[in-house]
Scaffold this active site. Sequence first.
Site, PDB file in Angstrom:
ATOM      1  N   CYS A 112       0.898  -1.231   0.274  1.00 50.62           N
ATOM      2  CA  CYS A 112       0.093   0.223   0.131  1.00 50.62           C
ATOM      3  C   CYS A 112       0.713   1.472   0.142  1.00 50.62           C
ATOM      4  O   CYS A 112       0.292   2.412  -0.353  1.00 50.62           O
ATOM      5  CB  CYS A 112      -0.984  -0.076   1.184  1.00 50.62           C
ATOM      6  SG  CYS A 112      -2.080  -1.290   1.397  1.00 50.62           S
ATOM      7  N   HIS A 250      -3.052   7.313   3.273  1.00 50.80           N
ATOM      8  CA  HIS A 250      -3.674   6.089   2.716  1.00 50.80           C
ATOM      9  C   HIS A 250      -5.068   5.648   3.322  1.00 50.80           C
ATOM     10  O   HIS A 250      -5.222   5.658   4.567  1.00 50.80           O
ATOM     11  CB  HIS A 250      -2.745   4.807   3.292  1.00 50.80           C
ATOM     12  CG  HIS A 250      -3.229   3.725   2.712  1.00 50.80           C
ATOM     13  ND1 HIS A 250      -3.722   3.293   1.393  1.00 50.80           N
ATOM     14  CD2 HIS A 250      -3.079   2.274   3.272  1.00 50.80           C
ATOM     15  CE1 HIS A 250      -3.976   2.006   1.311  1.00 50.80           C
ATOM     16  NE2 HIS A 250      -3.682   1.312   2.467  1.00 50.80           N
ATOM     17  N   ASN A 280      -9.896   0.435   0.628  1.00 49.40           N
ATOM     18  CA  ASN A 280      -8.462   0.306   0.325  1.00 49.40           C
ATOM     19  C   ASN A 280      -8.328  -0.269  -0.851  1.00 49.40           C
ATOM     20  O   ASN A 280      -8.232  -1.530  -1.018  1.00 49.40           O
ATOM     21  CB  ASN A 280      -7.925  -0.472   1.610  1.00 49.40           C
ATOM     22  CG  ASN A 280      -6.464  -0.509   1.629  1.00 49.40           C
ATOM     23  OD1 ASN A 280      -5.888  -0.028   0.556  1.00 49.40           O
ATOM     24  ND2 ASN A 280      -5.930  -1.231   2.625  1.00 49.40           N
TER      25      ASN A 280
HETATM   26  C1  LIG Z   1     -10.146  -5.001  10.199  1.00 53.84           C
HETATM   27  C2  LIG Z   1     -10.600  -3.923  11.220  1.00 53.84           C
HETATM   28  C3  LIG Z   1     -11.680  -3.187  10.577  1.00 53.84           C
HETATM   29  C4  LIG Z   1     -11.249  -4.711  12.346  1.00 53.84           C
HETATM   30  O1  LIG Z   1     -11.707  -3.642  13.215  1.00 53.84           O
HETATM   31  P1  LIG Z   1     -11.657  -3.861  14.778  1.00 53.84           P
HETATM   32  O2  LIG Z   1     -12.405  -2.676  15.542  1.00 53.84           O
HETATM   33  O3  LIG Z   1     -10.096  -3.756  15.164  1.00 53.84           O
HETATM   34  O4  LIG Z   1     -12.305  -5.065  15.201  1.00 53.84           O
HETATM   35  P2  LIG Z   1     -11.497  -6.512  16.008  1.00 53.84           P
HETATM   36  O5  LIG Z   1     -10.821  -7.208  14.805  1.00 53.84           O
HETATM   37  O6  LIG Z   1     -11.003  -6.204  17.323  1.00 53.84           O
HETATM   38  O7  LIG Z   1     -12.828  -7.346  16.100  1.00 53.84           O
HETATM   39  C5  LIG Z   1     -13.946  -7.113  16.783  1.00 53.84           C
HETATM   40  C6  LIG Z   1     -14.906  -8.068  16.749  1.00 53.84           C
HETATM   41  O8  LIG Z   1     -15.708  -7.623  15.484  1.00 53.84           O
HETATM   42  C7  LIG Z   1     -15.666  -8.620  14.854  1.00 53.84           C
HETATM   43  N1  LIG Z   1     -15.528  -8.332  13.266  1.00 53.84           N
HETATM   44  C8  LIG Z   1     -14.668  -8.341  12.435  1.00 53.84           C
HETATM   45  N2  LIG Z   1     -14.878  -8.068  11.384  1.00 53.84           N
HETATM   46  C9  LIG Z   1     -16.323  -8.170  11.217  1.00 53.84           C
HETATM   47  C10 LIG Z   1     -17.272  -7.600  10.218  1.00 53.84           C
HETATM   48  N3  LIG Z   1     -17.063  -7.288   9.032  1.00 53.84           N
HETATM   49  N4  LIG Z   1     -18.547  -7.476  10.936  1.00 53.84           N
HETATM   50  C11 LIG Z   1     -18.914  -7.857  12.140  1.00 53.84           C
HETATM   51  N5  LIG Z   1     -18.027  -8.022  12.999  1.00 53.84           N
HETATM   52  C12 LIG Z   1     -16.896  -8.190  12.754  1.00 53.84           C
HETATM   53  C13 LIG Z   1     -14.584  -9.691  15.041  1.00 53.84           C
HETATM   54  O9  LIG Z   1     -14.921 -11.243  14.889  1.00 53.84           O
HETATM   55  C14 LIG Z   1     -14.565  -9.446  16.647  1.00 53.84           C
HETATM   56  O10 LIG Z   1     -15.627 -10.193  17.490  1.00 53.84           O
HETATM   57  P3  LIG Z   1     -15.316 -11.025  18.709  1.00 53.84           P
HETATM   58  O11 LIG Z   1     -15.245  -9.535  19.613  1.00 53.84           O
HETATM   59  O12 LIG Z   1     -16.601 -11.443  19.084  1.00 53.84           O
HETATM   60  O13 LIG Z   1     -14.142 -11.893  18.449  1.00 53.84           O
HETATM   61  C15 LIG Z   1      -9.586  -2.917  12.001  1.00 53.84           C
HETATM   62  O14 LIG Z   1      -8.470  -3.822  12.648  1.00 53.84           O
HETATM   63  C16 LIG Z   1      -8.669  -2.486  10.682  1.00 53.84           C
HETATM   64  O15 LIG Z   1      -9.175  -1.663   9.878  1.00 53.84           O
HETATM   65  N6  LIG Z   1      -7.216  -2.747  10.681  1.00 53.84           N
HETATM   66  C17 LIG Z   1      -6.379  -2.117   9.490  1.00 53.84           C
HETATM   67  C18 LIG Z   1      -6.625  -2.958   8.263  1.00 53.84           C
HETATM   68  C19 LIG Z   1      -6.195  -2.893   7.140  1.00 53.84           C
HETATM   69  O16 LIG Z   1      -6.619  -2.014   6.358  1.00 53.84           O
HETATM   70  N7  LIG Z   1      -4.800  -3.327   6.688  1.00 53.84           N
HETATM   71  C20 LIG Z   1      -4.588  -2.909   5.543  1.00 53.84           C
HETATM   72  C21 LIG Z   1      -3.276  -1.970   5.713  1.00 53.84           C
HETATM   73  S1  LIG Z   1      -2.612  -1.460   4.323  1.00 53.84           S
END
Ligand SMILES: CC(C)(COP(=O)(O)OP(=O)(O)OC[C@H]1O[C@@H](n2cnc3c(N)ncnc32)[C@H](O)[C@@H]1OP(=O)(O)O)[C@@H](O)C(=O)NCCC(=O)NCCS
Length: 368
Positions: A112, A250, A280
């Site tokens: 990215c 980004h 993204n």
């Molecule tokens: C992926 C992302 C959105 C997840 O959001 P988060 O707030 O961190 O959520 P978590 O991973 O802590 O998960 C929290 C809960 O939501 C759930 N969850 C994850 N994705 C979900 C979805 N699409 N819908 C509903 N629930 C979801 C998880 O299973 C977890 O449930 P649990 O507590 O019962 O285990 C976030 O971590 C993120 O944006 N990270 C950066 C990702 C990225 O862009 N990477 C590329 C970089 S270039």
Amino acid sequence: MTQNAVITGWGKCLPPAILTNEHLASFLDTSGDWITSRTGIEERRITHKNISDLSAVAGKHALAAAGLEASELDAIYVATSSGDTLIPNTAARVQNKLGIRGCAAVDVNAACSGFIYALTQVAAQIKAGMMEKALVIGADRLTYYVDWTKRNVAILFGDGAGAVVVEATDDNAGFQFSHLGCDSDGLGILGVDKMGTNVPRYHDHPGAFEVPFEGQEIYMNAIAEMKRSSLEVMKKSGWHKDDIDLFIAHQANIRIVDALTKHLKLPADKVFINIEKYGNMSAATVPVALCEALEAGRVNAGDNIILTAFGAGLTYGACSLKWGSRTTPVAISSAELAPGPTDALSLLKEDIKRSYQERHQPIPDALK
Ligand SMILES: CC(C)(COP(=O)(O)OP(=O)(O)OC[C@H]1O[C@@H](n2cnc3c(N)ncnc32)[C@H](O)[C@@H]1OP(=O)(O)O)[C@@H](O)C(=O)NCCC(=O)NCCS
């Protein structure tokens, strides 16, 4: 005399098929509200063509905006981690699709962060007098790698391409400074395993890619490293926060951008956001956002702009630009992708079904 490197043209290519949050909720245990509130994403594009096609269209728009013929280019750089083929590189294919021969053709893979890496390399060569005119493209199709059974990953990505033309200038404008880095301790928290020569040649390919993805870790690192890189280029440029006119980060998650700009104490009206429309798009997010900021009249002559990104590796970087005198295109290109479907779910249906089959999970009713 040292010459500067200024952006004189800009363009983008977004494929027509739209994948909405409601589409995703029809086969994943998620909801539109969850996706929007946790990421800011409402929809994303899915391509029916290859990365070189998207790149060539974005490139033609950037060349027209600069008032330049493709034959005048010294180099084409394509930042991508999802190019059509590894050999030949995607930049060679783009040269062919632009109908020209001779200029250098380079792919840059920094996930990215790729566009910031490629722009830095091109600007440095122009400033050193090694070339005069280059096309820098950021293009990605990470939806190709997505495991559609994983709700935390499948919601995030979209496809697209953005491009800029960079030219030598004697004016006191253009590329100022860059800070690039990589923290390889984070190699394992984001990536596409089993995609490269690390896969034994005669091994049966399992089909679905293994995609290690630790969302929380990526999230924390993204904020820390984009903050550090941005502060570094601000320092090198002699800019304080009040000197910045436009900040483009980004577009991985609206919460990452919000937290980053809060740390940097930047007001919302200086921050450009378009994640709601595209998700993204990896190396394409920054050039597409820059292009849309120009289209929206958010860039003025002489503006101080910071671009920053973060990606697998874990790579990161930022650069500072002083915009030149022109903020409108010299000409408009009529280039567009060959027509394709606008219904992303039907375009992806077979891939999504295969994801479920290969994970030995029942195929959701919506896909039957
Ligand atoms: C992926 C992302 C959105 C997840 O959001 P988060 O707030 O961190 O959520 P978590 O991973 O802590 O998960 C929290 C809960 O939501 C759930 N969850 C994850 N994705 C979900 C979805 N699409 N819908 C509903 N629930 C979801 C998880 O299973 C977890 O449930 P649990 O507590 O019962 O285990 C976030 O971590 C993120 O944006 N990270 C950066 C990702 C990225 O862009 N990477 C590329 C970089 S270039």
